[in-house]
Design a protein around this motif. Structure first.
Motif, PDB file in Angstrom:
ATOM      1  N   SER A  85     -11.668 -37.536   7.640  1.00  0.00           N
ATOM      2  CA  SER A  85     -12.399 -37.085   8.718  1.00  0.00           C
ATOM      3  C   SER A  85     -11.753 -35.517   8.978  1.00  0.00           C
ATOM      4  O   SER A  85     -12.429 -34.514   9.227  1.00  0.00           O
ATOM      5  N   ASN A  88     -12.994 -33.147   6.426  1.00  0.00           N
ATOM      6  CA  ASN A  88     -14.071 -32.605   6.687  1.00  0.00           C
ATOM      7  C   ASN A  88     -14.217 -31.698   7.963  1.00  0.00           C
ATOM      8  O   ASN A  88     -14.810 -30.670   7.745  1.00  0.00           O
ATOM      9  N   TRP A  89     -13.539 -32.031   8.928  1.00  0.00           N
ATOM     10  CA  TRP A  89     -13.349 -30.963   9.977  1.00  0.00           C
ATOM     11  C   TRP A  89     -12.967 -29.685   9.899  1.00  0.00           C
ATOM     12  O   TRP A  89     -13.536 -28.590  10.194  1.00  0.00           O
ATOM     13  N   ARG A  92     -15.585 -27.739   7.855  1.00  0.00           N
ATOM     14  CA  ARG A  92     -16.666 -27.011   8.633  1.00  0.00           C
ATOM     15  C   ARG A  92     -16.259 -26.227   9.517  1.00  0.00           C
ATOM     16  O   ARG A  92     -16.636 -25.133   9.550  1.00  0.00           O
ATOM     17  N   ASP A  93     -15.023 -26.207  10.085  1.00  0.00           N
ATOM     18  CA  ASP A  93     -14.280 -25.260  10.775  1.00  0.00           C
ATOM     19  C   ASP A  93     -14.322 -23.759  10.072  1.00  0.00           C
ATOM     20  O   ASP A  93     -14.422 -22.886  10.548  1.00  0.00           O
TER      21      ASP A  93
END
Length: 107
Positions: A85, A88-89, A92-93
């Motif tokens: 997680s 993935n964060w 995306r950031d």
């Protein structure tokens, strides 16, 4: 060669079945044993109960070992999910941050 502590008076034929047990007193003289009842408190000691409780303890320790392994496995899975997680964060950031930075240059 004979050892110096060898005693010729020692009976090398073994124990006699009908022999009286004796012990040396403080004068070095053999006396017969008196009836010794110090171990009467252990007469009610049951070896089967002791083995049963030891077996129960081993079973309980095995169950606790299994439970702790399962809890450890669950913690590892939760931490792995949190790590994915986080990746993935971060991905995306980074893509959003780069798109904001590059946007003025794309006009």
């Amino acid at each position: 060669m004979r050892n110096d502590s060898y005693n010729d008076n020692y009976d090398h034929n073994g124990w006699e079945d009908d022999a009286e047990y004796a012990d040396l007193n403080e004068n070095g003289v053999y006396e017969e044993y008196e009836d010794y009842d110090a171990y009467d408190e252990y007469d009610d000691y049951d070896l089967d109960d002791e083995l049963s409780s030891e077996n129960s303890f081993r079973i309980a320790m095995s169950v606790f070992n299994l439970i702790s392994m399962l809890i450890g496995l669950a913690v590892i899975l939760v931490l792995t999910a949190l790590l994915f997680s986080l990746f993935n964060w971060v991905q995306r950031d980074l893509s959003q941050s780069l798109s904001v930075i590059v946007a003025p240059f794309n006009r």
